[in-house]
Design an enzyme around this catalytic site. Structure first.
Site, PDB file in Angstrom:
ATOM      1  N   GLY A 201      38.039  46.856  69.604  1.00  0.00           N
ATOM      2  CA  GLY A 201      37.376  46.881  68.307  1.00  0.00           C
ATOM      3  C   GLY A 201      36.629  48.197  68.138  1.00  0.00           C
ATOM      4  O   GLY A 201      36.219  48.811  69.126  1.00  0.00           O
TER       5      GLY A 201
ATOM      6  N   GLN B 221      30.262  53.676  64.770  1.00  0.00           N
ATOM      7  CA  GLN B 221      30.641  54.290  66.054  1.00  0.00           C
ATOM      8  C   GLN B 221      31.368  55.620  65.873  1.00  0.00           C
ATOM      9  O   GLN B 221      31.542  56.363  66.834  1.00  0.00           O
ATOM     10  CB  GLN B 221      31.534  53.339  66.857  1.00  0.00           C
ATOM     11  CG  GLN B 221      30.818  52.066  67.260  1.00  0.00           C
ATOM     12  CD  GLN B 221      31.705  51.191  68.096  1.00  0.00           C
ATOM     13  OE1 GLN B 221      32.492  50.423  67.557  1.00  0.00           O
ATOM     14  NE2 GLN B 221      31.626  51.311  69.409  1.00  0.00           N
TER      15      GLN B 221
ATOM     16  N   CYS C 169      31.593  48.170  75.285  1.00  0.00           N
ATOM     17  CA  CYS C 169      31.471  48.806  73.970  1.00  0.00           C
ATOM     18  C   CYS C 169      31.850  50.276  74.119  1.00  0.00           C
ATOM     19  O   CYS C 169      31.388  50.929  75.052  1.00  0.00           O
ATOM     20  CB  CYS C 169      30.033  48.678  73.465  1.00  0.00           C
ATOM     21  SG  CYS C 169      29.751  49.489  71.878  1.00  0.00           S
ATOM     22  N   LEU C 170      32.662  50.779  73.188  1.00  0.00           N
ATOM     23  CA  LEU C 170      33.094  52.187  73.295  1.00  0.00           C
ATOM     24  C   LEU C 170      31.913  53.152  73.149  1.00  0.00           C
ATOM     25  O   LEU C 170      32.023  54.298  73.566  1.00  0.00           O
ATOM     26  CB  LEU C 170      34.177  52.498  72.257  1.00  0.00           C
ATOM     27  CG  LEU C 170      35.508  51.745  72.459  1.00  0.00           C
ATOM     28  CD1 LEU C 170      36.479  52.077  71.331  1.00  0.00           C
ATOM     29  CD2 LEU C 170      36.127  52.072  73.814  1.00  0.00           C
TER      30      LEU C 170
ATOM     31  N   HIS D 178      30.704  41.124  67.764  1.00  0.00           N
ATOM     32  CA  HIS D 178      30.251  42.432  68.270  1.00  0.00           C
ATOM     33  C   HIS D 178      30.379  43.509  67.173  1.00  0.00           C
ATOM     34  O   HIS D 178      29.447  44.283  66.949  1.00  0.00           O
ATOM     35  CB  HIS D 178      31.097  42.791  69.502  1.00  0.00           C
ATOM     36  CG  HIS D 178      30.773  44.102  70.123  1.00  0.00           C
ATOM     37  ND1 HIS D 178      30.269  44.222  71.408  1.00  0.00           N
ATOM     38  CD2 HIS D 178      30.882  45.382  69.668  1.00  0.00           C
ATOM     39  CE1 HIS D 178      30.091  45.507  71.688  1.00  0.00           C
ATOM     40  NE2 HIS D 178      30.464  46.224  70.657  1.00  0.00           N
ATOM     41  N   GLU D 179      31.524  43.528  66.493  1.00  0.00           N
ATOM     42  CA  GLU D 179      31.758  44.578  65.492  1.00  0.00           C
ATOM     43  C   GLU D 179      30.942  44.338  64.220  1.00  0.00           C
ATOM     44  O   GLU D 179      30.473  45.294  63.593  1.00  0.00           O
ATOM     45  CB  GLU D 179      33.252  44.684  65.160  1.00  0.00           C
ATOM     46  CG  GLU D 179      34.167  44.972  66.348  1.00  0.00           C
ATOM     47  CD  GLU D 179      33.764  46.183  67.171  1.00  0.00           C
ATOM     48  OE1 GLU D 179      33.151  47.118  66.633  1.00  0.00           O
ATOM     49  OE2 GLU D 179      34.049  46.174  68.396  1.00  0.00           O
TER      50      GLU D 179
ATOM     51  N   HIS E 177      27.677  45.747  64.802  1.00  0.00           N
ATOM     52  CA  HIS E 177      27.657  47.203  64.586  1.00  0.00           C
ATOM     53  C   HIS E 177      27.412  47.531  63.110  1.00  0.00           C
ATOM     54  O   HIS E 177      26.652  48.444  62.787  1.00  0.00           O
ATOM     55  CB  HIS E 177      28.981  47.843  65.009  1.00  0.00           C
ATOM     56  CG  HIS E 177      29.064  48.202  66.463  1.00  0.00           C
ATOM     57  ND1 HIS E 177      28.125  49.005  67.097  1.00  0.00           N
ATOM     58  CD2 HIS E 177      29.990  47.902  67.403  1.00  0.00           C
ATOM     59  CE1 HIS E 177      28.471  49.158  68.366  1.00  0.00           C
ATOM     60  NE2 HIS E 177      29.590  48.491  68.587  1.00  0.00           N
TER      61      HIS E 177
HETATM   62 ZN   LIG Z   1      30.631  48.237  70.324  1.00  0.00          ZN
END
Ligand SMILES: [Zn+2]
Length: 173
Positions: A48, A53, A95-96, A137-138, A141
């Protein structure tokens, strides 16, 4: 298509509430943005990726939770709204924007989300397990919430200490 730079914690944009995508923003540019986001996510090995991000404080994310040998399950979610959650799952999350950091996070097991596609068409997804974890999670964000905020206080302190150490060694940019 282009691979975009991923913002790492503590980039301020990660902690900002994203703006809704306006009706006049739907169309080819948004479609292109979503394709770039898929490419960026896949190059980084994520499931994701949300607009904050990549430095854009907007409410859009892409996801594909298909395993390595499965067919793609790409979804673009614009202006996501969680309309129902139930159950519980406790598991590792990454998480990226937190490269190399995996922590146990408690999430709901089932999620129903309403969103729009890149073309503005509304749709609903009813998912469980990893897909539910990913959507929660997204969507976080998009709200300026990072997964650190979802950890227990103890885990959060340990994670922050670890990040500081990595920053000091120049391993976290
Ligand atoms: Zn993340």
């Amino acid at each position: 298509m282009a691979i975009l730079d991923i913002i790492h914690y503590p980039g301020p944009v990660l902690m900002q509430m994203g703006d809704p995508i306006r009706i006049d923003e739907f169309g080819p540019d948004l479609k292109k943005l979503s394709m770039d986001m898929f490419e960026t996510m896949e190059a980084a090995g994520g499931v994701g990726l949300a607009a904050p991000q990549i430095g854009l404080s907007k409410r859009i994310f892409v996801m594909d939770v298909a395993g390595k040998d499965e067919t793609r399950q790409r979804h673009v979610l614009v202006n996501p709204q969680i309309v129902h959650v139930e159950g519980e799952q406790i598991g590792d999350e990454g998480c990226l924007s937190f490269p190399g950091l995996y922590q146990v996070v408690r999430r709901e097991m089932r999620v129903i989300v309403r969103a729009q596609g890149a073309d503005g068409e509304p749709f609903e997804l009813d998912v469980e397990d990893l897909a539910a974890r990913c959507i929660l999670h997204e969507t976080d964000h998009c709200d300026g919430i990072v997964f650190l905020d979802r950890m227990t206080a103890l885990k959060r302190e340990l994670a922050k200490r670890r990040i500081k150490r990595l920053q000091k060694n120049g391993e976290w940019k």
